[in-house]
Design a protein around this motif. Structure first.
Motif, PDB file in Angstrom:
ATOM      1  N   GLY A 193     -57.116 -52.483  21.951  1.00 47.17           N
ATOM      2  CA  GLY A 193     -56.613 -53.743  21.443  1.00 47.17           C
ATOM      3  C   GLY A 193     -57.379 -54.955  21.909  1.00 47.17           C
ATOM      4  N   ILE A 194     -56.756 -56.104  21.722  1.00 50.98           N
ATOM      5  CA  ILE A 194     -57.306 -57.416  22.058  1.00 50.98           C
ATOM      6  C   ILE A 194     -56.293 -58.142  22.934  1.00 50.98           C
ATOM      7  CG2 ILE A 194     -57.958 -59.670  21.122  1.00 50.98           C
ATOM      8  CD1 ILE A 194     -58.903 -58.209  18.603  1.00 50.98           C
ATOM      9  N   PRO A 195     -56.703 -58.668  24.102  1.00 56.31           N
ATOM     10  CA  PRO A 195     -55.751 -59.364  24.970  1.00 56.31           C
ATOM     11  C   PRO A 195     -55.405 -60.759  24.437  1.00 56.31           C
ATOM     12  CG  PRO A 195     -57.948 -59.507  25.895  1.00 56.31           C
ATOM     13  CD  PRO A 195     -58.052 -58.611  24.684  1.00 56.31           C
ATOM     14  N   VAL A 196     -54.280 -61.282  24.922  1.00 57.52           N
ATOM     15  CA  VAL A 196     -53.882 -62.637  24.560  1.00 57.52           C
ATOM     16  C   VAL A 196     -54.883 -63.644  25.115  1.00 57.52           C
ATOM     17  CG1 VAL A 196     -52.094 -64.409  24.825  1.00 57.52           C
ATOM     18  CG2 VAL A 196     -51.454 -62.008  24.448  1.00 57.52           C
ATOM     19  N   ARG A 197     -55.299 -63.440  26.364  1.00 57.55           N
ATOM     20  CA  ARG A 197     -56.253 -64.329  27.037  1.00 57.55           C
ATOM     21  C   ARG A 197     -57.435 -63.514  27.539  1.00 57.55           C
ATOM     22  NH1 ARG A 197     -51.210 -66.395  28.196  1.00 57.55           N
ATOM     23  NH2 ARG A 197     -50.959 -68.648  27.799  1.00 57.55           N
TER      24      ARG A 197
ATOM     25  N   ILE B 276     -52.636 -50.975  19.970  1.00 57.06           N
ATOM     26  CA  ILE B 276     -52.131 -49.749  19.355  1.00 57.06           C
ATOM     27  C   ILE B 276     -52.170 -48.650  20.411  1.00 57.06           C
ATOM     28  CG2 ILE B 276     -52.494 -47.977  17.609  1.00 57.06           C
ATOM     29  CD1 ILE B 276     -53.858 -49.985  15.881  1.00 57.06           C
ATOM     30  N   ILE B 277     -51.089 -47.921  20.532  1.00 55.70           N
ATOM     31  CA  ILE B 277     -51.055 -46.714  21.348  1.00 55.70           C
ATOM     32  C   ILE B 277     -50.951 -45.533  20.394  1.00 55.70           C
ATOM     33  CG2 ILE B 277     -49.799 -45.405  23.095  1.00 55.70           C
ATOM     34  CD1 ILE B 277     -48.875 -48.047  24.277  1.00 55.70           C
ATOM     35  N   SER B 278     -51.847 -44.558  20.549  1.00 54.42           N
ATOM     36  CA  SER B 278     -51.926 -43.437  19.611  1.00 54.42           C
ATOM     37  C   SER B 278     -51.985 -42.114  20.350  1.00 54.42           C
ATOM     38  CB  SER B 278     -53.163 -43.560  18.721  1.00 54.42           C
ATOM     39  OG  SER B 278     -53.252 -44.808  18.081  1.00 54.42           O
ATOM     40  N   ILE B 279     -51.532 -41.067  19.699  1.00 55.28           N
ATOM     41  CA  ILE B 279     -51.873 -39.721  20.130  1.00 55.28           C
ATOM     42  C   ILE B 279     -53.193 -39.369  19.461  1.00 55.28           C
ATOM     43  CG2 ILE B 279     -49.508 -38.981  20.561  1.00 55.28           C
ATOM     44  CD1 ILE B 279     -49.531 -37.615  17.811  1.00 55.28           C
ATOM     45  N   GLU B 280     -53.992 -38.511  20.115  1.00 54.07           N
ATOM     46  CA  GLU B 280     -55.373 -38.331  19.653  1.00 54.07           C
ATOM     47  C   GLU B 280     -55.790 -36.867  19.701  1.00 54.07           C
ATOM     48  OE1 GLU B 280     -59.275 -40.988  20.229  1.00 54.07           O
ATOM     49  OE2 GLU B 280     -58.581 -40.008  22.057  1.00 54.07           O
ATOM     50  N   PRO B 281     -55.526 -36.109  18.634  1.00 60.94           N
ATOM     51  CA  PRO B 281     -56.069 -34.754  18.546  1.00 60.94           C
ATOM     52  C   PRO B 281     -57.517 -34.785  18.068  1.00 60.94           C
ATOM     53  CG  PRO B 281     -54.727 -35.217  16.628  1.00 60.94           C
ATOM     54  CD  PRO B 281     -54.650 -36.448  17.508  1.00 60.94           C
ATOM     55  N   ALA B 282     -58.285 -33.782  18.485  1.00 58.35           N
ATOM     56  CA  ALA B 282     -59.692 -33.731  18.073  1.00 58.35           C
ATOM     57  C   ALA B 282     -60.206 -32.306  18.144  1.00 58.35           C
ATOM     58  CB  ALA B 282     -60.549 -34.634  18.954  1.00 58.35           C
ATOM     59  N   VAL B 283     -61.200 -32.018  17.332  1.00 58.97           N
ATOM     60  CA  VAL B 283     -61.927 -30.749  17.391  1.00 58.97           C
ATOM     61  C   VAL B 283     -63.410 -31.064  17.416  1.00 58.97           C
ATOM     62  CG1 VAL B 283     -60.165 -29.340  16.282  1.00 58.97           C
ATOM     63  CG2 VAL B 283     -61.870 -30.517  14.872  1.00 58.97           C
ATOM     64  N   GLN B 284     -64.178 -30.165  18.026  1.00 52.45           N
ATOM     65  CA  GLN B 284     -65.620 -30.370  18.150  1.00 52.45           C
ATOM     66  C   GLN B 284     -66.329 -29.036  18.074  1.00 52.45           C
ATOM     67  OE1 GLN B 284     -67.365 -31.434  22.032  1.00 52.45           O
ATOM     68  NE2 GLN B 284     -68.180 -33.234  20.996  1.00 52.45           N
ATOM     69  N   TYR B 285     -67.448 -29.021  17.351  1.00 47.48           N
ATOM     70  CA  TYR B 285     -68.243 -27.797  17.230  1.00 47.48           C
ATOM     71  C   TYR B 285     -69.676 -28.100  17.627  1.00 47.48           C
ATOM     72  CZ  TYR B 285     -70.583 -23.712  15.340  1.00 47.48           C
ATOM     73  OH  TYR B 285     -71.349 -22.577  15.201  1.00 47.48           O
TER      74      TYR B 285
ATOM     75  N   LEU C 139     -64.418 -34.168  14.909  1.00 46.16           N
ATOM     76  CA  LEU C 139     -63.443 -34.837  14.049  1.00 46.16           C
ATOM     77  C   LEU C 139     -62.262 -35.260  14.908  1.00 46.16           C
ATOM     78  CD1 LEU C 139     -62.417 -35.664  11.213  1.00 46.16           C
ATOM     79  CD2 LEU C 139     -61.400 -33.372  11.054  1.00 46.16           C
ATOM     80  N   THR C 140     -61.941 -36.543  14.871  1.00 46.95           N
ATOM     81  CA  THR C 140     -60.857 -37.109  15.666  1.00 46.95           C
ATOM     82  C   THR C 140     -59.918 -37.870  14.741  1.00 46.95           C
ATOM     83  OG1 THR C 140     -62.461 -37.422  17.451  1.00 46.95           O
ATOM     84  CG2 THR C 140     -60.317 -38.486  17.708  1.00 46.95           C
ATOM     85  N   ALA C 141     -58.607 -37.784  15.023  1.00 42.13           N
ATOM     86  CA  ALA C 141     -57.625 -38.446  14.161  1.00 42.13           C
ATOM     87  C   ALA C 141     -56.534 -39.101  15.000  1.00 42.13           C
ATOM     88  CB  ALA C 141     -57.024 -37.451  13.174  1.00 42.13           C
ATOM     89  N   PRO C 142     -56.800 -40.275  15.597  1.00 39.17           N
ATOM     90  CA  PRO C 142     -55.753 -40.975  16.342  1.00 39.17           C
ATOM     91  C   PRO C 142     -54.618 -41.418  15.422  1.00 39.17           C
ATOM     92  CG  PRO C 142     -57.721 -42.343  16.117  1.00 39.17           C
ATOM     93  CD  PRO C 142     -58.089 -40.997  15.621  1.00 39.17           C
ATOM     94  N   TRP C 143     -53.379 -41.106  15.832  1.00 45.80           N
ATOM     95  CA  TRP C 143     -52.188 -41.418  15.044  1.00 45.80           C
ATOM     96  C   TRP C 143     -51.327 -42.382  15.843  1.00 45.80           C
ATOM     97  CZ3 TRP C 143     -50.974 -39.358  10.123  1.00 45.80           C
ATOM     98  CH2 TRP C 143     -49.736 -39.771   9.628  1.00 45.80           C
ATOM     99  N   ALA C 144     -51.038 -43.540  15.278  1.00 36.78           N
ATOM    100  CA  ALA C 144     -50.334 -44.596  16.002  1.00 36.78           C
ATOM    101  C   ALA C 144     -48.878 -44.219  16.263  1.00 36.78           C
ATOM    102  CB  ALA C 144     -50.392 -45.901  15.221  1.00 36.78           C
ATOM    103  N   ILE C 145     -48.436 -44.420  17.501  1.00 36.98           N
ATOM    104  CA  ILE C 145     -47.028 -44.227  17.854  1.00 36.98           C
ATOM    105  C   ILE C 145     -46.388 -45.531  18.321  1.00 36.98           C
ATOM    106  CG2 ILE C 145     -47.287 -41.787  18.408  1.00 36.98           C
ATOM    107  CD1 ILE C 145     -47.419 -42.558  21.345  1.00 36.98           C
TER     108      ILE C 145
ATOM    109  N   ARG D 151     -47.188 -49.977  17.955  1.00 42.70           N
ATOM    110  CA  ARG D 151     -48.036 -51.097  17.552  1.00 42.70           C
ATOM    111  C   ARG D 151     -47.371 -52.389  17.993  1.00 42.70           C
ATOM    112  NH1 ARG D 151     -48.354 -47.864  11.977  1.00 42.70           N
ATOM    113  NH2 ARG D 151     -46.396 -47.207  12.907  1.00 42.70           N
ATOM    114  N   ASN D 152     -48.159 -53.316  18.498  1.00 37.67           N
ATOM    115  CA  ASN D 152     -47.611 -54.556  19.038  1.00 37.67           C
ATOM    116  C   ASN D 152     -48.573 -55.693  18.738  1.00 37.67           C
ATOM    117  OD1 ASN D 152     -46.557 -56.680  20.529  1.00 37.67           O
ATOM    118  ND2 ASN D 152     -46.164 -55.456  22.363  1.00 37.67           N
ATOM    119  N   ARG D 153     -48.144 -56.623  17.894  1.00 39.24           N
ATOM    120  CA  ARG D 153     -48.922 -57.846  17.640  1.00 39.24           C
ATOM    121  C   ARG D 153     -48.341 -58.917  18.572  1.00 39.24           C
ATOM    122  NH1 ARG D 153     -50.290 -63.269  17.007  1.00 39.24           N
ATOM    123  NH2 ARG D 153     -51.377 -63.644  15.024  1.00 39.24           N
ATOM    124  N   ARG D 154     -49.050 -59.206  19.648  1.00 35.52           N
ATOM    125  CA  ARG D 154     -48.568 -60.145  20.651  1.00 35.52           C
ATOM    126  C   ARG D 154     -48.802 -61.596  20.205  1.00 35.52           C
ATOM    127  NH1 ARG D 154     -50.867 -58.517  26.363  1.00 35.52           N
ATOM    128  NH2 ARG D 154     -49.109 -59.827  26.994  1.00 35.52           N
ATOM    129  N   ALA D 155     -48.056 -62.510  20.788  1.00 36.99           N
ATOM    130  CA  ALA D 155     -48.222 -63.930  20.480  1.00 36.99           C
ATOM    131  C   ALA D 155     -49.521 -64.437  21.096  1.00 36.99           C
ATOM    132  CB  ALA D 155     -47.034 -64.721  21.017  1.00 36.99           C
TER     133      ALA D 155
END
Length: 362
Positions: A285-289, A304-313, A322-328, A330-334
């Protein structure tokens, strides 16, 4: 030290997953404008994880250069203020849809068994369906801010204890397109070229620097635990690029810090030579300050906090993942300007991203 290919492949997955150079990619999945990226040094060029290499350092002396190409794609459409999703936007037909394809090319040159130098070039292509003034469909493509850096391992690879820690430092160059424009309809009905939203700009066009670390440790049942963290520091306050926003406090774009943290476990897949899988968590993410300098201008801070499964060959000198982070969460801060004006803006987030990477060691 001799290591089995399965163990070496596990170490590779634990350390890299989808990156090939110096601090892992920091791309928030949505309107958080985290397109200036840093990269993280892969164990493939520092830990001897190549098939048939025997001693990894012997392999690196003969093949010191690794090139990686990454593709990341996501569509953001869920609007959040804080951790609360804003369903009213969709009901009113004012929800914003962003789709982005982010490509990157990284080169890593192993100078010694412990030290490497690297370079990273990102390219972004994105579209945005803007449903409020300025109304329009924006399509922006361009090169982002390049990064050159160096990384060093605390222990000389391959580490005898099955674990190691690396630290990295990079310089972000102001090479990115930060004022891409599109045709839009203004509130007064006029049609003209305007600067696209901050989330579509491939870079911020300012000088900065990155600090990163990664670590891995062989654990039980041939499983490797990994950690990765990076922070992009942008000391400049704003980049001087105007926005379409009405508030004087948000008249120009802010030059923002960015961060990424990842951790998890990886293991080779039994009876499938060269294949490994991992599962972990990810926060970006991006901090407020910002850590240094002021934080004025327009920004959409959050994470964003995500779970992150991945496979590699891996096969000989080549590796694909191949990686697929899935958001669990989300927070848009002031932002600083939100706090000054007593408001709380929102941001669009994606549910998931697809990240495909391919690398070759020469």
């Amino acid at each position: 030290m001799k290591t089995s290919f399965s163990s070496r492949c596990v170490v590779a997955v634990g350390c890299v997953l989808f990156s090939g150079s110096f601090v892992s990619t920091v791309y928030a999945q949505g309107c958080l404008a985290a397109h200036t990226s840093s990269t993280i040094q892969s164990c493939i060029t520092s830990g001897g994880v190549n098939e048939g290499a025997g001693d990894g350092m012997s392999f690196l002396h003969k093949h010191p250069l690794t090139m990686e190409v990454d593709w990341r794609s996501f569509s953001s459409f869920r609007h959040f203020s804080g951790e609360k999703e804003n369903f009213a936007r969709a009901a009113a037909g004012l929800d914003i849809e962003n789709h982005q394809n982010i490509y990157s090319i990284s080169l890593d040159m192993q100078v010694t068994p412990r030290w490497s130098v690297n370079a990273f070039v990102p390219v972004l292509q994105g579209t945005r369906d803007q449903k409020y003034a300025p109304v329009g469909k924006f399509d922006i493509a361009g090169i982002g801010d390049m990064i050159v850096g160096v990384q060093g391992w605390v222990l000389k690879p391959p580490a005898e204890n099955g674990g190691n820690i690396a630290f990295s430092l990079g310089l972000k160059l102001p090479t990115g397109l930060n004022n891409g424009m599109g045709t839009a309809k203004l509130a007064n009905g006029m049609v003209q070229k305007v600067v696209a939203d901050q989330s579509l700009q491939p870079g911020d066009g300012t000088w900065g620097f990155t600090v990163g670390a990664q670590a891995y440790k062989q654990t039980y049942f041939h499983t490797v635990g990994y950690f990765q963290g990076s922070w992009l520091f942008n000391p400049e306050d704003t980049n001087g690029v105007p926005t379409f926003r009405a508030s004087k406090l948000e008249a120009v774009m802010s030059a923002t810090d960015q961060y990424l943290f990842r951790a998890g476990l990886s293991r080779h897949v039994p009876r499938v030579h060269g294949l490994a899988a991992s599962f972990g968590g990810r926060m970006e993410g991006i901090p407020v300050r910002d850590a240094f300098g002021k934080s004025d201008g327009f920004r959409r801070p959050g994470y964003i906090i995500s779970i992150e499964p991945a496979v590699q060959y891996q096969h000989h000198h080549d590796m694909i993942s191949l990686t697929a982070p899935w958001a669990i969460q989300r927070n848009r801060r002031a932002s600083v300007t939100d706090l000054a004006s007593g408001t709380h803006g929102d941001a669009a987030f994606a549910d998931y991203a697809i990240i495909l990477s391919a690398s070759h060691t020469f």
